[in-house]
Design an enzyme around this catalytic site. Structure first.
Site: not given
Length: 237
Positions: A59, A86, A156, A160, A191
């Site tokens: 993790d 990533n 979210y 970032k 993705t």
């Protein structure tokens, strides 16, 4: 680039998996991590190159697991030339509320996203930096266009933005130790990030983003390539 050893977190699908395959095809040694043991095994079986590929169940938001992943990579391949942070995802309410999670989302779903997206890259940097100092290597953070262009009430996006800040303050530290730091900001990419078939029609395939990561890893000694933002044509933000 000459043959290198690269550790990629969260690499059982999407951008991470395509990057791992591209590096393997070019003759490099690759270690990949994933939280789901079955998905990790499926990726390892599909990717082949078992002599140059190491899979580690871990993790990215767990410090001891991240330490162990770096140690196992160095033990298996003798050194570490690059680490790619990533691993990352969005909470399940992102798609349902069009990303306005602070206004309409479920707070119970937020902690794993924040820990993986923000704490995860920091843990990888701490664990990998001594090995990267030994090789004059590079760490790559996978950010997002959402980390340079804000959106209303979008948690979210805030994670970032945190990665954007982390990349720069780590660069200021790592550059004095001979280690490069690159932030790669993908735009909309097709993705598993997108639920079902909800990816925009103009979304990038993962391959160009993987190529951008490899471009960063291919920089010659003494060159610190700091930020790459790669959007599909047609993305207005």
């Amino acid at each position: 680039m000459t043959s290198k050893t690269v550790l990629i977190t969260g690499a059982t699908s999407g951008i991470g998996a395509y990057t791992a395959r591209l590096l393997l095809d070019r003759g490099h040694r690759v270690a990949v991590t994933g939280r789901n043991e079955a998905k990790l095994k499926a990726f390892l079986d599909e990717a082949g190159h078992s002599d140059r590929l190491l899979g580690i169940t871990a993790d990215a938001a767990d410090w001891h697991a991240t330490q162990a992943a770096v140690a196992r990579t160095v033990e298996r391949f003798g050194a570490l030339d690059a680490a790619v942070a990533n691993a990352g995802f969005t909470s399940a309410d992102y798609q349902r509320t069009n990303g306005a999670t602070l206004g309409d989302g479920d707070p119970e779903l937020w902690p794993p996203m924040v820990l993986t997206n923000v704490l995860g890259p920091a843990l990888l940097a701490k664990a990998a930096l001594p090995a990267l100092e030994a090789t004059g290597g590079r760490i790559v953070f996978i950010g997002s266009v959402a980390g340079v262009k804000n959106a209303p009430a979008n948690l979210y996006s805030a994670t970032k933005w945190a990665v954007t800040g982390l990349a720069e303050n780590l660069r200021m530290h790592a550059t004095t130790r001979g280690v490069g730091v690159t932030l790669v900001n993908p735009g909309m990419t097709d993705t598993p990030f997108w639920a079902g078939d909800s990816a925009p029609s103009f979304a990038l395939p993962p391959e160009p983003v993987a190529e951008a990561i490899c471009f960063a890893l291919d920089q010659p000694s003494g060159v610190d390539l700091n930020t790459l933002t790669i959007r599909p044509i047609g993305q207005p933000i």
